[in-house]
Design a protein around this motif. Structure first.
Motif, short mmCIF file in Angstrom:
data_model
loop_
_atom_site.label_atom_id
_atom_site.label_comp_id
_atom_site.label_asym_id
_atom_site.label_seq_id
_atom_site.Cartn_x
_atom_site.Cartn_y
_atom_site.Cartn_z
N THR A 141 0.62 -1.67 -0.18
CA THR A 141 0.18 0.01 0.04
C THR A 141 0.62 1.18 0.38
N ILE A 142 1.69 1.44 0.59
CA ILE A 142 2.77 2.47 0.88
C ILE A 142 3.52 2.61 -0.12
N ALA A 143 3.97 1.74 -0.92
CA ALA A 143 4.51 1.67 -2.68
C ALA A 143 3.97 1.98 -3.32
N PHE A 144 2.31 1.31 -3.86
CA PHE A 144 1.95 2.41 -4.40
C PHE A 144 1.19 3.89 -4.22
N VAL A 145 0.92 4.18 -3.17
CA VAL A 145 0.57 5.28 -2.96
C VAL A 145 2.20 6.33 -3.10
N LEU A 146 2.99 5.36 -2.88
CA LEU A 146 4.92 6.56 -3.64
C LEU A 146 4.98 6.22 -4.54
N LEU A 147 4.37 5.46 -5.66
CA LEU A 147 3.91 5.06 -7.14
C LEU A 147 3.05 6.62 -7.46
N ILE A 148 2.26 6.29 -7.36
CA ILE A 148 1.19 7.33 -7.45
C ILE A 148 1.21 8.81 -7.41
N LEU A 149 2.06 8.78 -5.89
CA LEU A 149 2.91 10.08 -6.41
C LEU A 149 3.85 10.72 -7.20
N TRP A 150 4.58 9.69 -7.42
CA TRP A 150 5.54 9.78 -8.15
C TRP A 150 5.30 10.54 -9.77
N LEU A 151 4.08 9.48 -10.05
CA LEU A 151 3.10 9.33 -11.30
C LEU A 151 2.95 10.55 -11.85
N ALA A 152 2.10 11.24 -10.44
CA ALA A 152 1.63 12.34 -10.54
C ALA A 152 2.23 13.50 -10.78
N SER A 153 3.68 13.77 -9.90
CA SER A 153 4.92 14.70 -10.16
C SER A 153 4.87 14.68 -11.49
N TRP A 154 5.62 13.53 -11.65
CA TRP A 154 5.94 13.30 -13.14
C TRP A 154 5.35 14.39 -14.03
N LEU A 155 3.71 14.04 -14.16
CA LEU A 155 3.06 14.44 -14.68
C LEU A 155 2.39 15.64 -14.51
N SER A 156 3.35 16.09 -13.48
CA SER A 156 2.98 17.58 -13.17
C SER A 156 4.24 19.05 -13.94
N LEU A 157 4.84 18.50 -15.31
CA LEU A 157 5.64 19.14 -16.28
C LEU A 157 6.57 19.34 -14.90
N HIS A 158 7.46 18.29 -14.46
CA HIS A 158 8.91 18.52 -13.78
C HIS A 158 8.87 19.45 -12.84
#
Length: 50
Positions: free
Chosen positions: A4-21
């Protein structure tokens, strides 16, 4: 729990990556943390119920 923690961190990473770096270093930090948590979850033995 680790998945669950890994999934949440991956989702946060993806959201950050998609927000134009905007926060480039933060994105990579989240990715590293997600990988560490995932590896810990894979190598940790499941607890035995009493």
């Amino acid at each position: 729990m680790y998945y669950t923690i890994a999934f949440v961190l991956l989702i946060l990473w993806l959201a950050s990556w998609l927000s134009l770096h905007i926060l480039g270093a933060f994105v990579h930090l989240l990715l590293v943390l997600a990988i560490i948590v995932l590896v810990m979850g894979l190598f940790r033995k499941p607890s035995q119920p009493s």
